[in-house]
Design a protein around this motif. Structure first.
Motif, PDB file in Angstrom:
ATOM      1  N   LEU A   4       0.847  -1.184   0.000  1.00  0.00           N
ATOM      2  CA  LEU A   4       0.000   0.000   0.000  1.00  0.00           C
ATOM      3  C   LEU A   4       0.887   1.239   0.000  1.00  0.00           C
ATOM      4  O   LEU A   4       1.658   1.461   0.928  1.00  0.00           O
ATOM      5  CB  LEU A   4      -0.921   0.004   1.221  1.00  0.00           C
ATOM      6  CG  LEU A   4      -1.766   1.265   1.450  1.00  0.00           C
ATOM      7  CD1 LEU A   4      -2.589   1.615   0.217  1.00  0.00           C
ATOM      8  CD2 LEU A   4      -2.679   1.086   2.661  1.00  0.00           C
ATOM      9  N   VAL A   5       0.786   2.036  -1.063  1.00  0.00           N
ATOM     10  CA  VAL A   5       1.550   3.278  -1.153  1.00  0.00           C
ATOM     11  C   VAL A   5       0.630   4.454  -0.868  1.00  0.00           C
ATOM     12  O   VAL A   5      -0.524   4.482  -1.297  1.00  0.00           O
ATOM     13  CB  VAL A   5       2.216   3.437  -2.539  1.00  0.00           C
ATOM     14  CG1 VAL A   5       1.194   3.420  -3.657  1.00  0.00           C
ATOM     15  CG2 VAL A   5       3.052   4.723  -2.600  1.00  0.00           C
ATOM     16  N   LEU A   6       1.160   5.432  -0.139  1.00  0.00           N
ATOM     17  CA  LEU A   6       0.420   6.646   0.193  1.00  0.00           C
ATOM     18  C   LEU A   6       1.068   7.844  -0.476  1.00  0.00           C
ATOM     19  O   LEU A   6       2.289   8.051  -0.380  1.00  0.00           O
ATOM     20  CB  LEU A   6       0.403   6.863   1.706  1.00  0.00           C
ATOM     21  CG  LEU A   6      -0.232   8.174   2.179  1.00  0.00           C
ATOM     22  CD1 LEU A   6      -1.720   8.199   1.874  1.00  0.00           C
ATOM     23  CD2 LEU A   6       0.013   8.398   3.667  1.00  0.00           C
ATOM     24  N   PHE A   7       0.243   8.652  -1.159  1.00  0.00           N
ATOM     25  CA  PHE A   7       0.671   9.934  -1.707  1.00  0.00           C
ATOM     26  C   PHE A   7       0.089  11.035  -0.819  1.00  0.00           C
ATOM     27  O   PHE A   7      -1.127  11.171  -0.702  1.00  0.00           O
ATOM     28  CB  PHE A   7       0.195  10.087  -3.149  1.00  0.00           C
ATOM     29  CG  PHE A   7       0.718   8.998  -4.056  1.00  0.00           C
ATOM     30  CD1 PHE A   7       2.066   8.901  -4.338  1.00  0.00           C
ATOM     31  CD2 PHE A   7      -0.144   8.060  -4.600  1.00  0.00           C
ATOM     32  CE1 PHE A   7       2.556   7.896  -5.164  1.00  0.00           C
ATOM     33  CE2 PHE A   7       0.339   7.050  -5.420  1.00  0.00           C
ATOM     34  CZ  PHE A   7       1.683   6.967  -5.708  1.00  0.00           C
ATOM     35  N   HIS A   8       0.942  11.818  -0.210  1.00  0.00           N
ATOM     36  CA  HIS A   8       0.537  12.774   0.820  1.00  0.00           C
ATOM     37  C   HIS A   8      -0.063  14.029   0.222  1.00  0.00           C
ATOM     38  O   HIS A   8      -0.077  14.248  -0.997  1.00  0.00           O
ATOM     39  CB  HIS A   8       1.731  13.116   1.713  1.00  0.00           C
ATOM     40  CG  HIS A   8       2.884  13.734   0.971  1.00  0.00           C
ATOM     41  ND1 HIS A   8       2.900  15.048   0.574  1.00  0.00           N
ATOM     42  CD2 HIS A   8       4.078  13.207   0.549  1.00  0.00           C
ATOM     43  CE1 HIS A   8       4.027  15.323  -0.045  1.00  0.00           C
ATOM     44  NE2 HIS A   8       4.765  14.214  -0.093  1.00  0.00           N
ATOM     45  N   GLY A   9      -0.535  14.902   1.094  1.00  0.00           N
ATOM     46  CA  GLY A   9      -1.134  16.158   0.693  1.00  0.00           C
ATOM     47  C   GLY A   9      -0.120  17.286   0.621  1.00  0.00           C
ATOM     48  O   GLY A   9       1.094  17.075   0.781  1.00  0.00           O
ATOM     49  N   LEU A  10      -0.615  18.506   0.389  1.00  0.00           N
ATOM     50  CA  LEU A  10       0.235  19.676   0.261  1.00  0.00           C
ATOM     51  C   LEU A  10       1.121  19.836   1.490  1.00  0.00           C
ATOM     52  O   LEU A  10       0.623  19.913   2.628  1.00  0.00           O
ATOM     53  CB  LEU A  10      -0.638  20.922   0.068  1.00  0.00           C
ATOM     54  CG  LEU A  10       0.080  22.257  -0.114  1.00  0.00           C
ATOM     55  CD1 LEU A  10       0.934  22.246  -1.369  1.00  0.00           C
ATOM     56  CD2 LEU A  10      -0.933  23.403  -0.154  1.00  0.00           C
ATOM     57  N   GLU A  11       2.440  19.856   1.259  1.00  0.00           N
ATOM     58  CA  GLU A  11       3.446  20.009   2.307  1.00  0.00           C
ATOM     59  C   GLU A  11       3.388  18.903   3.355  1.00  0.00           C
ATOM     60  O   GLU A  11       3.855  19.081   4.486  1.00  0.00           O
ATOM     61  CB  GLU A  11       3.340  21.384   2.963  1.00  0.00           C
ATOM     62  CG  GLU A  11       3.742  22.519   2.039  1.00  0.00           C
ATOM     63  CD  GLU A  11       5.183  22.402   1.562  1.00  0.00           C
ATOM     64  OE1 GLU A  11       6.089  22.856   2.269  1.00  0.00           O
ATOM     65  OE2 GLU A  11       5.409  21.811   0.461  1.00  0.00           O
ATOM     66  N   GLY A  12       2.830  17.754   2.985  1.00  0.00           N
ATOM     67  CA  GLY A  12       2.768  16.620   3.898  1.00  0.00           C
ATOM     68  C   GLY A  12       4.026  15.766   3.813  1.00  0.00           C
ATOM     69  O   GLY A  12       4.978  16.064   3.092  1.00  0.00           O
TER      70      GLY A  12
END
Length: 333
Positions: free
Chosen positions: A72-80
Motif C-alpha cells: 500500500l503506497v500513500l501519496f501525501h497532501g500539500l506540504e505533507g
C-alpha cells in the motif's frame, strides 16, 4: 463491472464514521486531527529519483516478512510527509496488518530539498505514474494498492482517469481530494478558511520557493513572497513554473473531477460533506463517476480529519476503512 447495488453493499460493509459528540464542525474536525498524532511507525528510508532524474525522492517503507502481502503506497497532501498524522496512522495500521507500506514523497518534501526545475502540484499525474512504475519494479509480485490524500488524492484520481485499464495499481483510495479544484479554490479564498489554512501552508511553501528560486523557469519571486492566499501562490508560482497560463487555467486543467468517469480500477472516493476545502455542492455524484468508483461521503469528518471514538478521540477509522476496502480486493469472499 459492479452494479450500483453491489457498490452500495460494499460501501455498507465499511466501518461507520462517527465523530466524538463534542467535536463539531469541519474546521474543528480538521484541526483537532493534527493533535492526535500517533507515534512514528518503524520506517525504513530509501532515496530514489523523481521522473526528471534531477532530484532525490525519499520513499519511507514499512517492511514485512510476508513475501506475498499487498503493498500500500500513500501519496501525501500539500506540504505533507510520512510524518503527517494521516500517514502515521495508516502506516501503523499497515504494519499491524503485516502488509508492506510506503509513503512516496513529492519533490522537496520529506526533508530532502528539491533540485529539479519543477516542483509538485495537484495535477502532476505523470509523477504518480512514475512512482507506481517504480514500486511495480521493486515489488512485481505484490498486489499494489494506492491511496492519495488531498493534493496527492487529486493527482492520483487524475492519473487513474487518464490511464484507465492501464493504471499500474490494482485498486485505489482517494481521500479528501479537492477533485473540483475551481470550486475548492473559491472555498479556500473565503472567510475562516483563508485565515486558517493559507498561513499554515505558506509558512513552509514560501521559504522553499525562496531557497530554490534559481533552479526554476522565470517567475516573479517578489509576487510569490507577497502571497497572502493559496490562490496568490498558485498564480505567482505554481502556474508559471508548471506551464499554466494562470491559477484558473491550472485549477481547470489539473482537476480530476472530469476524469472520474474514466476510472477502471476499483477506487474509493472519500470526502466528508463538511470538508472546508471542498464544498458539499461540488462533491462528485454517481453521474460523475464510473462504475468502479465507490462514493463515500459521510456528513462529518472535516479535511483529512475523521477523528472518531470517545474522549479525545483517535485516528483509527480512516486506516480501518481503507484497509477494509483493499482487503476486499485481496479476498472478495
Amino acid at each position: 463491472m459492479p452494479s450500483e447495488q453491489q457498490r452500495q453493499q460494499r460501501l455498507a460493509a465499511l466501518p461507520t464514521y462517527r465523530s466524538p459528540v463534542w467535536l463539531k464542525g469541519g474546521h474543528a474536525q480538521t484541526i483537532w486531527a493534527k493533535t492526535r498524532l500517533p507515534p512514528a511507525p518503524p520506517y525504513r528510508r530509501q532515496v530514489l529519483t523523481d521522473s526528471t532524474g534531477q532530484t532525490a525522492i525519499p520513499y519511507d517503507w514499512i517492511d514485512t516478512d510476508c513475501a506475498d502481502a499487498p503493498l500500500l503506497v500513500l501519496f501525501h497532501g500539500l506540504e505533507g510527509s510520512s510524518h503527517s498524522h494521516y500517514a502515521r496512522a495508516l502506516m501503523q495500521a499497515v504494519a499491524e496488518r503485516g502488509w508492506q507500506g510506503c509513503v512516496a514523497h513529492f519533490r522537496g518534501c520529506g526533508g530532502i530539498a528539491n533540485t529539479a526545475p519543477i516542483a509538485y502540484h495537484s495535477g502532476d499525474s505523470a509523477e504518480i505514474g512514475h512512482y507506481l512504475a517504480t514500486l511495480r519494479r521493486l515489488h512485481p509480485q505484490r498486489p499494489l494498492y494506492a491511496a492519495g490524500v488531498s493534493l496527492g488524492g487529486n493527482a492520483l484520481a487524475k492519473y487513474l482517469g487518464e490511464t484507465g485499464d492501464a493504471a499500474l495499481c490494482d485498486a485505489a483510495a482517494v481521500i479528501s481530494a479537492p477533485v473540483d479544484l475551481p470550486a475548492a479554490s473559491v472555498a479556500l479564498e473565503r472567510g475562516l478558511s483563508r485565515r486558517l489554512y493559507a498561513p499554515y501552508f505558506l509558512h513552509t511553501l514560501l521559504p522553499k520557493v525562496r531557497a530554490e528560486a534559481a533552479q526554476y523557469p522565470p517567475f516573479d519571486l517578489n509576487a510569490v513572497l507577497k502571497s497572502r492566499s493559496l490562490g496568490d501562490f498558485d498564480n505567482a508560482f505554481t502556474a508559471p513554473v508548471h506551464g499554466f497560463a494562470d491559477k484558473n487555467d491550472y485549477y481547470r486543467r489539473a482537476a480530476a473531477k472530469p476524469l472520474l468517469r474514466h476510472i477502471r480500477k476499483p477506487t474509493l472516493l472519500l470526502n466528508a460533506q463538511n470538508d472546508p476545502f471542498m464544498p458539499a455542492a461540488a462533491l462528485p455524484r454517481i453521474s460523475d463517476v464510473s462504475e468502479q468508483v465507490y462514493l463515500h461521503q459521510p456528513p462529518q469528518g472535516g479535511h483529512v480529519g475523521f477523528v472518531s471514538g470517545s474522549g479525545r478521540g483517535h485516528l483509527r477509522w480512516l486506516p480501518e476503512t481503507l484497509l477494509a476496502f483493499f482487503e476486499f480486493e485481496t479476498d472478495p469472499s
